[in-house]
Scaffold this motif. Structure first.
Motif, short mmCIF file in Angstrom:
data_model
loop_
_atom_site.label_atom_id
_atom_site.label_comp_id
_atom_site.label_asym_id
_atom_site.label_seq_id
_atom_site.Cartn_x
_atom_site.Cartn_y
_atom_site.Cartn_z
N MET A 34 0.97 -1.00 -0.47
CA MET A 34 -0.25 -0.59 -0.13
C MET A 34 1.16 1.23 -0.17
SD MET A 34 -3.26 -0.56 2.72
CE MET A 34 -2.22 -1.23 4.05
N LEU A 35 1.88 1.51 0.80
CA LEU A 35 2.84 3.04 0.76
C LEU A 35 3.62 2.65 -0.98
CD1 LEU A 35 4.39 1.81 3.92
CD2 LEU A 35 2.88 3.34 4.53
N LEU A 36 3.71 1.64 -1.47
CA LEU A 36 4.27 1.62 -2.76
C LEU A 36 3.26 1.96 -3.36
CD1 LEU A 36 6.94 1.25 -4.41
CD2 LEU A 36 5.67 -1.47 -4.57
N ALA A 37 2.63 1.79 -3.33
CA ALA A 37 1.51 1.69 -4.61
C ALA A 37 1.29 3.49 -4.59
CB ALA A 37 0.14 1.57 -4.06
N ALA A 38 0.97 3.97 -3.44
CA ALA A 38 0.92 5.42 -3.15
C ALA A 38 2.55 6.42 -3.68
CB ALA A 38 0.85 6.03 -1.64
N ARG A 39 4.13 5.42 -3.36
CA ARG A 39 4.76 6.06 -4.70
C ARG A 39 4.67 6.42 -5.18
NH1 ARG A 39 8.54 6.35 -0.32
NH2 ARG A 39 10.25 6.45 -2.00
N LEU A 40 3.73 5.18 -6.15
CA LEU A 40 3.87 4.81 -7.60
C LEU A 40 2.60 5.41 -8.51
CD1 LEU A 40 5.73 1.47 -7.29
CD2 LEU A 40 6.97 3.43 -7.83
N ALA A 41 1.94 5.67 -7.24
CA ALA A 41 0.18 5.82 -8.11
C ALA A 41 -0.42 4.82 -8.87
CB ALA A 41 0.39 7.28 -8.32
N VAL A 42 -0.03 3.51 -8.69
CA VAL A 42 -0.30 2.13 -8.93
C VAL A 42 -1.37 1.26 -8.77
CG1 VAL A 42 1.53 2.80 -11.88
CG2 VAL A 42 2.24 1.22 -9.90
N PRO A 43 -1.45 0.36 -9.27
CA PRO A 43 -2.28 -1.35 -8.12
C PRO A 43 -1.14 -1.45 -7.96
CG PRO A 43 -3.17 -1.18 -10.52
CD PRO A 43 -2.01 0.02 -10.27
N VAL A 44 -1.17 -1.86 -6.64
CA VAL A 44 -0.05 -2.79 -6.26
C VAL A 44 -0.44 -4.41 -5.62
CG1 VAL A 44 2.10 -3.30 -4.84
CG2 VAL A 44 2.10 -0.78 -5.12
N MET A 45 -0.22 -5.74 -5.68
CA MET A 45 -1.29 -6.32 -5.32
C MET A 45 0.54 -7.50 -4.23
SD MET A 45 -3.86 -7.60 -7.31
CE MET A 45 -4.87 -8.13 -6.21
N ALA A 46 -0.06 -7.82 -3.51
CA ALA A 46 1.13 -9.47 -3.17
C ALA A 46 0.75 -10.75 -3.50
CB ALA A 46 1.29 -8.93 -1.64
N ALA A 47 1.77 -11.34 -3.77
CA ALA A 47 1.37 -12.79 -3.50
C ALA A 47 2.45 -13.29 -3.06
CB ALA A 47 0.90 -12.72 -5.35
N ALA A 48 2.07 -15.34 -3.45
CA ALA A 48 3.19 -15.74 -2.59
C ALA A 48 3.81 -16.66 -3.40
CB ALA A 48 2.37 -17.09 -1.31
N LEU A 49 5.32 -16.35 -3.13
CA LEU A 49 6.11 -16.42 -4.78
C LEU A 49 5.85 -18.04 -4.30
CD1 LEU A 49 7.96 -15.30 -6.83
CD2 LEU A 49 10.12 -15.57 -4.96
N ASP A 50 5.68 -19.11 -3.26
CA ASP A 50 6.96 -20.22 -2.92
C ASP A 50 4.67 -21.11 -3.28
OD1 ASP A 50 5.62 -19.13 -0.86
OD2 ASP A 50 6.65 -19.88 0.41
N GLU A 51 3.80 -20.69 -3.84
CA GLU A 51 2.73 -20.87 -3.97
C GLU A 51 2.45 -20.74 -5.07
OE1 GLU A 51 -1.91 -20.13 -3.14
OE2 GLU A 51 -1.31 -19.27 -1.36
#
Length: 307
Positions: free
Chosen positions: A209-226
């Motif tokens: 969410m903090l990164l999205a505020a910096r970039l003004a683009v959507p950011v979604m987290a996901a499991a790399l090991d799933e």
């Protein structure tokens, strides 16, 4: 004309400036208290020369921020030859503390028997990974050394800053306005990749969410090991209108299995930034965990927003 004893009569004498009172007073430089516990960086993953270099740079940053800091490195999968295990590093730190006390007492010094933790163990993890944290905790217990274990480094605004920098270095995001650098092919959707299960994904989402505020683009987290999680998140972002995606590892590096990031990026059909690595914020956050555990300093600054 001046004499050897000072300025000639009538000339002004430079006097030391008085300390400025109030909240604008410059703070005294912080140093590690005498006899303070060691900061032991617990490094996951298979040890290598690259891992050692990364860990050494992190502790070097921490030492530069806190003069006198006793900072050491212990590897979860060390061999006690080239790479010292976390357990042996803790045992060695405890033995050294006892030896210093005995030497001081033998020399007639008024030495106080050491008390409190021998070390503060800081896991080199951006977010919570319960499997790795259990191994760190077990190594501390097996050492039979009084040591405190901190949480992972994130979530924290400084990690959002680090992610932004890594994306801009890969040409996937605009850098700050001060550097006047723009990227025509900047990503319009970011997948923040973590390892360590659902708790790790949730923690990455906070930094996201903090990164999205910096970039003004959507950011979604996901499991790399799933299996399939990164690809599914890519589809979700594309379904909401993002077309040019980027994969940003919410990982420092040693905990990342070789080839996993490249495979996930290929599956999602997007480019990937580098892991966080020894970005200065990592050393500062490791030190912040240590100083907070000791109660000697506030958390580090939140970083400078990048627009």
């Amino acid at each position: 004309m001046s004499s050897p004893t000072g300025p000639a009569s009538g000339l002004p004498v430079r006097m030391p400036r008085p300390r400025q009172p109030g909240r604008h007073r410059r703070p005294e430089p912080l140093a590690a208290p005498e006899g303070a516990p060691a900061l032991v960086l617990a490094v996951p993953g298979t040890p290598s020369a690259a891992t050692r270099s990364l860990a050494e740079e992190v502790v070097s940053i921490a030492r530069s921020e806190l003069p006198g800091l006793d900072a050491r490195i212990g590897y979860l999968d060390g061999d006690d030859a080239e790479f010292r295990t976390l357990q042996s590093v803790l045992t060695h730190a405890a033995d050294e503390r006892v030896a210093r006390f005995e030497q001081a007492r033998a020399a007639g010094a008024d030495a106080t028997e050491p008390d409190g933790p021998v070390a503060i163990v800081v896991p080199l993890l951006a977010g919570p990974d319960n499997a790795l944290l259990r191994r760190v905790r077990q190594a501390v217990m097996d050492s039979r050394v009084a040591a405190d274990l901190t949480d992972a480094l994130g979530p924290h605004p400084l990690l959002a800053e680090a992610l932004h920098v890594r994306l801009s270095e890969a040409g996937l995001a605009r850098a700050d306005r001060a550097r006047l650098f723009t990227v025509a092919t900047a990503a319009d959707g970011i997948i923040l990749a973590s390892v360590g299960g659902e708790e790790a994904v949730q923690a990455a989402g906070i930094t996201g969410m903090l990164l999205a505020a910096r970039l003004a683009v959507p950011v979604m987290a996901a499991a790399l090991d799933e299996e399939g999680a990164i690809a599914a998140t890519a589809e979700q972002l594309r379904g909401s209108g993002s077309q040019q995606l980027a994969l940003a590892p919410y990982l420092i590096g040693p905990e990342l299995d070789a080839g996993l990031l490249d495979a996930a990026a290929a599956e999602a059909g997007c480019s990937a930034a580098e892991a966080l690595g020894p970005y200065p914020a990592i050393g500062k956050l490791a030190l912040a965990k240590y100083t907070t555990a000791l109660g000697i300093a506030p958390q580090p600054s939140q970083g400078t927003p990048v627009r």
